[in-house]
Structure formats: structure tokens, C-alpha cells
Design a protein around this motif. Structure first.
Motif, PDB file in Angstrom:
ATOM      1  N   PHE A   1     -10.089  34.081  -1.623  1.00  0.00           N
ATOM      2  CA  PHE A   1     -10.470  32.695  -1.328  1.00  0.00           C
ATOM      3  C   PHE A   1      -9.714  31.734  -2.244  1.00  0.00           C
ATOM      4  O   PHE A   1      -9.122  30.746  -1.774  1.00  0.00           O
ATOM      5  CB  PHE A   1     -11.978  32.515  -1.496  1.00  0.00           C
ATOM      6  CG  PHE A   1     -12.437  31.090  -1.344  1.00  0.00           C
ATOM      7  CD1 PHE A   1     -12.701  30.563  -0.093  1.00  0.00           C
ATOM      8  CD2 PHE A   1     -12.593  30.270  -2.460  1.00  0.00           C
ATOM      9  CE1 PHE A   1     -13.115  29.247   0.046  1.00  0.00           C
ATOM     10  CE2 PHE A   1     -13.008  28.956  -2.326  1.00  0.00           C
ATOM     11  CZ  PHE A   1     -13.274  28.442  -1.066  1.00  0.00           C
ATOM     12  N   PHE A   2      -9.721  32.003  -3.532  1.00  0.00           N
ATOM     13  CA  PHE A   2      -9.096  31.081  -4.473  1.00  0.00           C
ATOM     14  C   PHE A   2      -7.566  31.146  -4.399  1.00  0.00           C
ATOM     15  O   PHE A   2      -6.889  30.144  -4.635  1.00  0.00           O
ATOM     16  CB  PHE A   2      -9.597  31.351  -5.894  1.00  0.00           C
ATOM     17  CG  PHE A   2     -11.005  30.876  -6.108  1.00  0.00           C
ATOM     18  CD1 PHE A   2     -11.274  29.525  -6.275  1.00  0.00           C
ATOM     19  CD2 PHE A   2     -12.069  31.768  -6.095  1.00  0.00           C
ATOM     20  CE1 PHE A   2     -12.570  29.072  -6.449  1.00  0.00           C
ATOM     21  CE2 PHE A   2     -13.373  31.324  -6.272  1.00  0.00           C
ATOM     22  CZ  PHE A   2     -13.627  29.972  -6.441  1.00  0.00           C
TER      23      PHE A   2
ATOM     24  N   LEU B   1      -6.869  29.006  -1.440  1.00  0.00           N
ATOM     25  CA  LEU B   1      -7.120  27.612  -1.801  1.00  0.00           C
ATOM     26  C   LEU B   1      -5.937  27.046  -2.588  1.00  0.00           C
ATOM     27  O   LEU B   1      -5.487  25.912  -2.336  1.00  0.00           O
ATOM     28  CB  LEU B   1      -8.403  27.517  -2.630  1.00  0.00           C
ATOM     29  CG  LEU B   1      -8.911  26.106  -2.963  1.00  0.00           C
ATOM     30  CD1 LEU B   1      -9.259  25.340  -1.693  1.00  0.00           C
ATOM     31  CD2 LEU B   1     -10.127  26.189  -3.884  1.00  0.00           C
TER      32      LEU B   1
ATOM     33  N   TYR C   1      -2.967  26.619  -0.209  1.00  0.00           N
ATOM     34  CA  TYR C   1      -3.117  25.444   0.647  1.00  0.00           C
ATOM     35  C   TYR C   1      -2.870  24.156  -0.132  1.00  0.00           C
ATOM     36  O   TYR C   1      -2.260  23.208   0.380  1.00  0.00           O
ATOM     37  CB  TYR C   1      -4.510  25.430   1.276  1.00  0.00           C
ATOM     38  CG  TYR C   1      -4.730  24.296   2.246  1.00  0.00           C
ATOM     39  CD1 TYR C   1      -3.869  24.102   3.321  1.00  0.00           C
ATOM     40  CD2 TYR C   1      -5.794  23.414   2.089  1.00  0.00           C
ATOM     41  CE1 TYR C   1      -4.063  23.058   4.213  1.00  0.00           C
ATOM     42  CE2 TYR C   1      -5.995  22.367   2.984  1.00  0.00           C
ATOM     43  CZ  TYR C   1      -5.128  22.205   4.050  1.00  0.00           C
ATOM     44  OH  TYR C   1      -5.310  21.163   4.922  1.00  0.00           O
ATOM     45  N   ALA C   2      -3.311  24.118  -1.378  1.00  0.00           N
ATOM     46  CA  ALA C   2      -3.061  22.944  -2.217  1.00  0.00           C
ATOM     47  C   ALA C   2      -1.560  22.713  -2.399  1.00  0.00           C
ATOM     48  O   ALA C   2      -1.084  21.570  -2.350  1.00  0.00           O
ATOM     49  CB  ALA C   2      -3.747  23.116  -3.573  1.00  0.00           C
TER      50      ALA C   2
ATOM     51  N   LEU D   1     -15.864  30.720   5.099  1.00  0.00           N
ATOM     52  CA  LEU D   1     -15.018  29.689   4.493  1.00  0.00           C
ATOM     53  C   LEU D   1     -13.593  30.195   4.276  1.00  0.00           C
ATOM     54  O   LEU D   1     -12.622  29.435   4.419  1.00  0.00           O
ATOM     55  CB  LEU D   1     -15.616  29.244   3.156  1.00  0.00           C
ATOM     56  CG  LEU D   1     -16.956  28.499   3.225  1.00  0.00           C
ATOM     57  CD1 LEU D   1     -17.481  28.234   1.823  1.00  0.00           C
ATOM     58  CD2 LEU D   1     -16.815  27.190   3.995  1.00  0.00           C
ATOM     59  N   THR D   2     -13.480  31.469   3.955  1.00  0.00           N
ATOM     60  CA  THR D   2     -12.150  32.037   3.750  1.00  0.00           C
ATOM     61  C   THR D   2     -11.355  32.034   5.045  1.00  0.00           C
ATOM     62  O   THR D   2     -10.139  31.804   5.041  1.00  0.00           O
ATOM     63  CB  THR D   2     -12.247  33.455   3.175  1.00  0.00           C
ATOM     64  OG1 THR D   2     -12.974  33.413   1.937  1.00  0.00           O
ATOM     65  CG2 THR D   2     -10.876  34.043   2.917  1.00  0.00           C
TER      66      THR D   2
ATOM     67  N   LEU E   1      -9.792  28.722   5.493  1.00  0.00           N
ATOM     68  CA  LEU E   1      -8.601  28.601   4.659  1.00  0.00           C
ATOM     69  C   LEU E   1      -7.432  29.411   5.210  1.00  0.00           C
ATOM     70  O   LEU E   1      -6.274  28.980   5.132  1.00  0.00           O
ATOM     71  CB  LEU E   1      -8.915  29.062   3.231  1.00  0.00           C
ATOM     72  CG  LEU E   1      -9.538  28.032   2.303  1.00  0.00           C
ATOM     73  CD1 LEU E   1      -9.899  28.674   0.966  1.00  0.00           C
ATOM     74  CD2 LEU E   1      -8.594  26.858   2.075  1.00  0.00           C
TER      75      LEU E   1
END
Length: 368
Positions: free
Chosen positions: A17-18, A21, A24-25, A258-259, A262
Motif C-alpha cells: 500500500f505505502f 502510495l 502515485y505521489a 484501498l490498495t 491505488l
């Protein structure tokens, strides 16, 4: 307030997930246009979420444990249990897609492992391969097949015949992996089966049947939102005596949902950065589709390449390419997430080896 150590543990618990994230950032920093919710395939997210939530009800009710006890009562050999789990995954994924089949069947395999006291993580990896294998054969087995089936205007028999050679080769390689990797010996006699919550089990089964019918009928996103709400209501209203509502709701894997959001944001953004390939070489198209699938997942790779490719090399490439890396197929991520702590490295060691072997056979078939 949560301390620094608890925050680090949380990041380690949800590494994919991170990682997504952060990726994507970086993509948004590169181009602000990627900050766009339309990149998310919300209908797919709603379908996956509904199956996950309904399956949580099946888990809480004891229904999946009951199925595991039934299999252990009939099949004593560890190797036969692995073969049965994988064969069932291959068969089911032909009809309800690779993602949906793993949401239901990986928890069953994990339950078998827990009850019998065996490590089934390698079996789960092979299940993910089996789900990708089964889904490649039919026009509706996975999203990329649906896209190509419509784009190339094929009939169902034409599609199946075109996929049959690579399906048979892939099945033989998978069977060899099952024989070489699965544990030998006999499973111990399972302990007495605990009582299940029959009311919740019955409600969850009905919801699962309805959800599957809605999926096969291509219902709108709101149907699956309603099914998720109904499943949550059933779990809270029919929960076992003494269990708290919060304890039930916390069983839902919200981070997995949520993953997936993303994943769509990252792979659909990254897909726009890859160059389009124009070639008449079947082998080159197969390899490009295979590699692109490892980088941006096989569905975006299909969309990227379908306008400049003949059907068979592209279809073989994106379907074989569904194995390999974690993001090559959404099914891979589901298997890792629900597979009892399978590390991405462990998954990819086995999956990439399988993909390499099948790809070599595929190249020979294309050249013949």
C-alpha cells in the motif's frame, strides 16, 4: 497518540500500500493530470469489495472452515489436497474470473493449512498461477480477454481454440510444479469441527450467489454497493452471541480495497508513459505484451497494444504475463494478501520461474 514505533510497524504491515502510495505521489509530481479519479475502474473495485465483504461473512460464520473439514475428511494426502485446491481454482476461474475465484478459494486453502497444521503458502502461489491459467481459456475469464474478445470480434469457439495450445502447455507446466513443490505425506486427522453460525452462513451463501449472478449479468456498480451494505448488515445483525460489532467490522480487509484503488491509479497512469509498439512479428509482440504486463499489469497492457497487434500473440502475452510480478495481475495481489504472510519476493521467485518456462514454450509455438 501513536508512537513512532507503532507507525513503523503499521507501514511494515502494509508495505505494498505505502509503496503504491509513494509511486502515485511521484507520478502526480511528474504530471498533475494523473490526479484523476477516472483512472480508477470503480466498477471493478465495487465488485472486488462486495466479494471480499461477503467472503468475510463466510469466514466469520465458519462456513469456509466447514468446507475445509469436508475436504480433509475425504482427501488425506497433502499432495492431493494441493492438487484439488489448484484444480478447483483453475475450473472456477474459467467462469467467475481469476480475481473472484481467489477471493473465495484462497481462504479455503488457508483454512485447510491451519486445521491440518501444514504450510500451504506455496500452494497459494500455485493457486494464483492456476487462477490466471483457468481464466485465459474463456472469453469472459478475465478483463483482458473480455476486451480482446470484443475488439477482435471473435466467436467463443474461435477464442477458445486460439488459446488452447498455450493453455495446455501452461497446464502441464503447472502440474509439474505441483508435483515437484507440494508436500508429501498424509494430513493428520482434523480435530472435531466447531459449530458454525448457521444463520450468518445461510445469509452469506445467498448473498454470494446473488453477487455472482450480478457479476455474470454485468450489473451496475450500485448493485455491488448494495450487496456490500447487505453483507455488512448481515454480519452485524447475525453475529455470534457475545461478539462485538466493531470486532466483526474490523475483519473486513479495508486496506485491501484501498490498495486496489491505488493499483488502478498507478498502473493506469504509468500505462500512458509507455511507447506504443507497431510490429508484424508475433514473437516480438508476445514478448512486449509479456514484459508490459510485468510493469503495468496485463489489463492496461492489453489496452495499450490491442490497436497494433494480431490477436494470438497479444492474448498469449498478456495472459502468460499475468504471472510473474505482484502487479502483473490483480489476482496475484489477492493471493499474496490473503495467503498468510507470503512475501512478494517468495511469490515472485516461483511465479517468475513458471512464467519464464511457459514463455519459452510459447515462443517455440509461435515460431512453428
Amino acid at each position: 497518540m501513536p508512537n513512532k514505533k507503532s507507525g513503523i510497524r503499521f507501514v511494515r504491515k502494509e508495505p505494498i500500500f505505502f509503496f503504491l502510495l509513494a509511486a502515485y505521489a511521484l507520478l502526480v509530481a511528474y504530471n498533475i493530470k494523473f490526479l484523476n479519479s477516472s483512472l480508477v475502474e470503480w466498477n471493478t473495485v465495487a465488485i472486488i469489495a462486495s466479494f471480499l465483504i461477503i467472503n468475510t461473512g463466510l469466514l466469520i460464520s465458519g462456513g469456509i472452515d466447514a468446507a475445509a473439514y469436508a475436504m480433509l475428511g475425504r482427501i488425506k494426502s497433502f499432495r492431493k489436497l494441493a492438487l484439488a485446491s489448484i484444480a478447483l481454482t483453475v475450473l472456477v476461474s474459467m467462469f467467475i474470473t481469476n480475481d473472484a475465484s481467489l477471493i473465495v478459494l484462497v481462504p479455503l486453502t488457508m483454512s485447510i493449512g491451519r486445521i491440518s497444521g501444514s504450510d500451504v503458502r506455496s500452494t497459494v502461489v500455485l493457486q494464483a498461477i492456476g487462477a490466471n491459467l483457468g481464466s485465459m481459456l474463456t472469453p469472459f475469464g478475465n478483463p483482458q480477454n473480455i476486451i480482446m474478445f470484443r475488439h477482435y470480434g471473435l466467436s467463443a469457439p474461435q477464442f477458445i481454440l486460439a488459446m488452447m495450445p498455450i493453455f495446455l502447455i501452461s497446464a502441464l507446466v503447472l502440474a509439474a510444479f505441483v508435483f515437484l513443490i507440494s508436500r508429501t505425506g498424509r494430513a493428520s486427522q482434523p480435530p472435531p469441527r466447531p459449530r458454525s453460525n448457521r444463520a450468518l452462513l445461510a445469509a452469506s451463501i445467498l448473498l454470494f450467489v446473488a453477487d455472482t449472478a450480478g457479476f455474470l449479468g454485468n450489473y451496475s456498480i450500485w448493485f455491488f454497493v448494495a450487496m456490500s451494505a447487505a453483507a455488512i448488515a448481515a454480519m452485524t445483525a447475525l453475529r455470534s452471541k457475545g461478539s462485538k460489532v466493531t470486532a466483526v467490522l474490523f475483519r473486513i480487509d479495508v486496506f485491501l480495497i484501498l490498495t486496489f484503488v491505488l493499483i488502478f491509479l498507478v498502473i493506469n497512469s504509468a500505462a500512458t508513459l509507455l511507447p506504443r509498439l507497431h510490429t508484424n512479428s508475433g514473437v516480438l509482440m508476445f514478448l512486449y505484451a509479456l514484459v508490459a504486463s510485468q510493469l503495468i499489469s496485463n489489463v492496461p497492457a492489453t489496452v495499450l497494444l490491442q490497436k497494433s497487434s494480431i490477436f494470438a500473440p497479444l492474448s498469449w502475452g498478456v495472459n502468460v504475463g499475468g504471472n510473474g510480478t505482484v502487479i502483473a495481475s490483480l489476482a496475484n495481489f489477492i493471493a499474496i494478501r490473503q495467503g498468510g504472510g507470503i512475501s512478494p519476493i517468495r511469490f515472485m521467485k516461483l511465479s517468475l520461474l513458471y512464467t519464464t518456462i511457459v514463455a519459452l514454450f510459447a515462443i517455440i509455438l509461435i515460431e512453428v
